[in-house]
Design an enzyme around this catalytic site. Structure first.
Site, mmCIF file in Angstrom:
data_model
loop_
_atom_site.group_PDB
_atom_site.id
_atom_site.type_symbol
_atom_site.label_atom_id
_atom_site.label_comp_id
_atom_site.label_asym_id
_atom_site.label_seq_id
_atom_site.Cartn_x
_atom_site.Cartn_y
_atom_site.Cartn_z
ATOM 1 N N GLU B 45 0.829 -1.202 0.000
ATOM 2 C CA GLU B 45 0.000 0.000 0.000
ATOM 3 C C GLU B 45 0.866 1.255 0.000
ATOM 4 O O GLU B 45 1.703 1.419 0.876
ATOM 5 C CB GLU B 45 -0.933 -0.039 1.217
ATOM 6 C CG GLU B 45 -1.958 -1.161 1.090
ATOM 7 C CD GLU B 45 -2.451 -1.703 2.427
ATOM 8 O OE1 GLU B 45 -2.295 -1.021 3.449
ATOM 9 O OE2 GLU B 45 -2.996 -2.819 2.441
ATOM 10 N N GLU B 75 -4.513 -7.072 2.143
ATOM 11 C CA GLU B 75 -3.269 -7.775 2.460
ATOM 12 C C GLU B 75 -3.288 -9.240 2.034
ATOM 13 O O GLU B 75 -2.326 -9.749 1.462
ATOM 14 C CB GLU B 75 -2.965 -7.670 3.961
ATOM 15 C CG GLU B 75 -2.362 -6.339 4.400
ATOM 16 C CD GLU B 75 -3.357 -5.188 4.467
ATOM 17 O OE1 GLU B 75 -4.572 -5.424 4.254
ATOM 18 O OE2 GLU B 75 -2.950 -4.044 4.730
ATOM 19 N N ALA B 99 2.727 -4.165 11.452
ATOM 20 C CA ALA B 99 2.733 -5.600 11.754
ATOM 21 C C ALA B 99 1.356 -6.086 12.181
ATOM 22 O O ALA B 99 0.979 -7.228 11.921
ATOM 23 C CB ALA B 99 3.747 -5.891 12.851
ATOM 24 N N ASP B 100 0.625 -5.185 12.821
ATOM 25 C CA ASP B 100 -0.712 -5.525 13.310
ATOM 26 C C ASP B 100 -1.649 -5.986 12.179
ATOM 27 O O ASP B 100 -2.657 -6.626 12.433
ATOM 28 C CB ASP B 100 -1.325 -4.300 13.983
ATOM 29 C CG ASP B 100 -0.369 -3.666 14.976
ATOM 30 O OD1 ASP B 100 -0.584 -3.790 16.177
ATOM 31 O OD2 ASP B 100 0.650 -3.068 14.525
ATOM 32 N N HIS B 144 -1.593 -0.567 16.352
ATOM 33 C CA HIS B 144 -0.528 -0.202 15.412
ATOM 34 C C HIS B 144 0.852 -0.291 16.057
ATOM 35 O O HIS B 144 1.771 0.402 15.631
ATOM 36 C CB HIS B 144 -0.733 1.238 14.903
ATOM 37 C CG HIS B 144 -1.721 1.367 13.784
ATOM 38 N ND1 HIS B 144 -3.022 0.958 13.888
ATOM 39 C CD2 HIS B 144 -1.599 1.876 12.522
ATOM 40 C CE1 HIS B 144 -3.655 1.220 12.754
ATOM 41 N NE2 HIS B 144 -2.816 1.767 11.915
#
Ligand SMILES: Cc1ncc(C[n+]2csc(CCOP(=O)(O)OP(=O)(O)O)c2C)c(N)n1
Ligand SMILES: [Mg+2]
Lengths: 322, 339
Positions: B45, B75, B99-100, B144
């Site tokens: 993104e 994703e 990463a979340d 986040h």
């Protein structure tokens, strides 16, 4: 109507459809004898979708399919022996017996994936198509999935990406009216699934999935468009699976008479009638094809059972490449 | 999107040491990998806009036209696309902004990338690198701030790297991209501005931890931001006469047990410094492995982790309290040596 394919090819399709039909019947039988275990998802009744679509592919094209993927794998040229060996967990299987019924894969034949996760094959096909486009290769990708798969996120994600990037991919819904035990209308807010192409601005086409000539014509046209840079298409094949969802499913949820009605439009019969009428393959010759295919299937199963099984340690090399 | 044509010219200069921020080191690794191999592409993104969300991609879209590709926000979908590219001749790098967000691609991470080769009987190689921006301290709040480096560590078929410095970021990323298997590559957001020497052209070994400071009394094992904090703790401890050995784990899968074992054989004491909860993570796994090997401890191993049963808050005061600090790491080391 069959103007795009020559007569020999269509006779070949007839044989291929019988190969798929009798392969699947044999699978059922081998289950009973315990030579095949676990589960299988058979595709009797859907042969025209597999054969008509795969025959539209050119060398270098690829496809992804699903756990119900024996039809596509055989249409691509995987031998019944390789298939049976896979089902018996033996090293002569296409995936060395590691994959099983849900993973009939052969990259050398353009079969780059048979996925046991509903919807997972779509983005992979989009990726292959994008890869061809970036590398300037003239190839395209097909991806097969069920009616039920049009409700999972990856369906919408994949169609969107393919449309935005104009990747050379054709999305093929094998609409057999059920996702597992659930009739389409109990799970899905769209009647004609081809309409799910509309929000992505791509052609959505309803196809008679029982007529291999029609399937071949429509997939060929869509694949040509895609490779010409005109973008992806969504084709909805209206078809039916004769067996239950998987081995343990007696399919009691079907409406009375539904199966019988579909069998009146059996894909092998439809092509057979046309070939007889056009003088390409007489009724006797058709019976002969069936007999030959049955003998080949039986012999293939016999040979497959002779193949050794890998050791667990030998499969370690398939985890990492480096 | 333009079409790939010729290989870009390959940089042939000898590795020389330059001073780079961690962000620049990531950028340099991407640039060198893309220059070396025309099949390498970067996707995710906003990767092409303004250097990407964390400015790691500055200059790449201009230098490699068509090879830095923005994706829709999906994703799971674009990781599947990367897989499809990887098995048809390309070597994609996928960027995950936080990463979340990894679990939204859970199927690709768990069922597709690491299993695709195996279930085909070895027909495929899947050279996909997933770059993951991770870690706390940025006041990004509960959803986040994860490091996530242990979330998928139990999965065979996947490799997991975690970069603690500019040099580590450079050489581990180069190694991850070159590797023919899928790699989850963790970058730490708080480290992006840190400066450090980088030898461009170095490629890390896969699966080796690195002893960054030698010591005899206690081993401190860390990843990502906790490496820096462990080194600072070791300084404090040295002033008190405690000699701490600091190891950067670098690879969460496979874990380099020999290096850790050798260190603990010398010190007899272990402090895990991890920016994650202790349960089910690499720290717990290391302690378990050492226990099973009959490690002769001089004192019980300790873990400095995210506090049990608390989540990462926004409030700067509270977030700082949540993350393992230099003081907490030093305190655990002191305890382990009985001071
Ligand atoms: C993500 C995921 N959810 C559920 C399943 C279990 N499952 C396997 S096949 C199937 C039905 C899929 O229906 P459809 O897409 O119509 O394909 P068909 O089986 O009819 O060929 C389900 C729910 C699965 N394999 N993957
Ligand atoms: Mg269905």
């Amino acid at each position: 109507m069959a103007g795009t394919a020559d007569s020999d090819r269509r006779v070949g399709w007839y044989r291929q459809m019988w190969t798929i039909r009798l392969f699947e019947e044999k699978v059922q039988e081998l289950f009973m004898s315990g030579l095949i275990q676990g589960t299988t998802h058979l595709c009797q009744g859907q042969e025209a979708v597999s054969v008509g679509s795969i025959s539209a592919m050119q060398p270098g094209d690829v496809q992804t399919n699903t756990y119900r993927g024996h039809g596509e794998a055989l249409a691509l040229g995987m031998t019944p022996e390789t298939g049976f060996a896979e089902l018996m967990g033996r090293s002569a299987g296409g995936s060395k017996g590691v994959g099983g019924s849900m993973h009939f894969i052969d990259t050398s034949l353009g079969n780059i994936g048979a996925n046991a996760i509903v919807g997972a094959g779509l983005p992979i096909a989009v990726g292959a198509a994008l890869s061809f486009k970036l590398q300037g290769k003239p190839h395209g990708a097909l991806t097969f999935f069920g009616d039920g798969a049009t409700n999972i996120g990856t369906f919408h994600e994949a169609l969107n990406m393919a449309a935005v990037w104009k990747t050379p991919v054709v999305f093929i819904i094998t609409n057999n009216l059920y996702g597992e035990y659930s009739p389409q209308m109990t799970t899905t807010a769209t009647k004609d699934l081809a309409r799910r192409a509309d929000p992505f601005g791509m052609p959505g086409i309803i196809v008679d999935g029982q007529d291999v000539d029609v399937v071949h014509r429509e997939v060929s046209a869509a694949l040509e468009r895609a490779k010409a840079g005109e973008g992806p298409s969504l084709l909805e094949m209206k078809t039916y699976r004769y067996r239950g969802h998987s081995r343990t499913d007696p399919a009691k949820y079907r409406a009375p008479g539904e199966l019988e009605a579909w069998k009146l439009r059996d894909p092998i019969d439809i092509l057979g009638a046309k070939l007889a009428e056009e003088g390409l393959l007489s009724a006797d010759a058709q019976q002969q094809v069936r007999t030959e295919v049955q003998a080949a299937i039986d012999a293939a199963a016999e040979r497959a059972a002779q193949s050794p099984v890998l050791t667990l340690e030998e499969t370690r090399q398939y985890v990492y490449a480096d | 999107m333009s079409t790939l044509t010729e290989a870009a010219p390959v940089a042939t200069t000898e590795p020389e040491e330059v001073e780079l921020t961690y962000r620049e080191a990531v950028n340099a690794a991407l640039e060198d990998a893309m220059a070396e191999d025309p099949t390498v592409v970067l996707m995710g993104e906003d990767v092409n806009a303004d250097g990407g969300v964390f400015k790691t991609n500055i200059g790449l879209p201009e230098r490699f036209p068509g090879r830095v590709m923005p994706t829709p926000i999906c994703e799971n979908g674009f990781m599947g696309v990367a897989l499809g590219m990887s098995i048809t001749g390309m070597r994609p790098i996928v960027e995950i902004m936080f990463a979340d967000f990894l679990p939204t691609a859970g199927d690709a991470i768990v069922n597709q990338l690491p299993k695709y080769r195996y279930m085909s009987g070895g027909q495929f190689t899947v050279p996909v690198t997933v770059r993951v921006m991770s870690g706390g301290g940025g006041r990004f709040g509960t959803q986040h701030s994860a490091t996530a480096e242990s979330w998928y560590m139990a999965q065979p078929g996947m490799r997991i790297a975690a970069a603690s410095s500019s040099q580590a970021a450079y050489e581990l990323l180069r190694a991850s991209i070159r590797n023919n298997d899928p790699v989850l590559f963790f970058e730490h957001k708080a480290l992006y501005p840190r400066k450090g020497p980088v030898r461009r052209g170095t490629i890390a070994d896969v699966g080796t931890a690195k002893v960054l400071r030698e010591g005899n009394d206690v081993t401190i094992l860390a990843t990502l931001l906790m490496v820096e904090r462990s080194l600072q703790a070791a300084e404090q401890l040295a002033a008190e006469g405690i000699s701490a050995e600091v190891i950067d784990l670098r690879w969460v899968r496979p874990i380099d047990l020999p290096t850790i074992e050798a260190s603990v054989a010398k010190t007899g004491r272990l402090v895990i410094a991890e920016e994650q909860w202790h349960e089910g993570g690499w720290g717990a796994t290391v302690i378990s492995e050492l226990a099973m090997r009959g490690t002769p401890w001089k004192s019980a191993p300790r873990a400095v982790s995210l506090p049990h049963d608390l989540l990462i808050p926004y409030s700067p005061t509270l977030e700082d309290e949540m993350l393992p600090s230099v003081d907490r790491i030093a305190a655990a080391a002191r305890e382990s040596v009985g001071r």
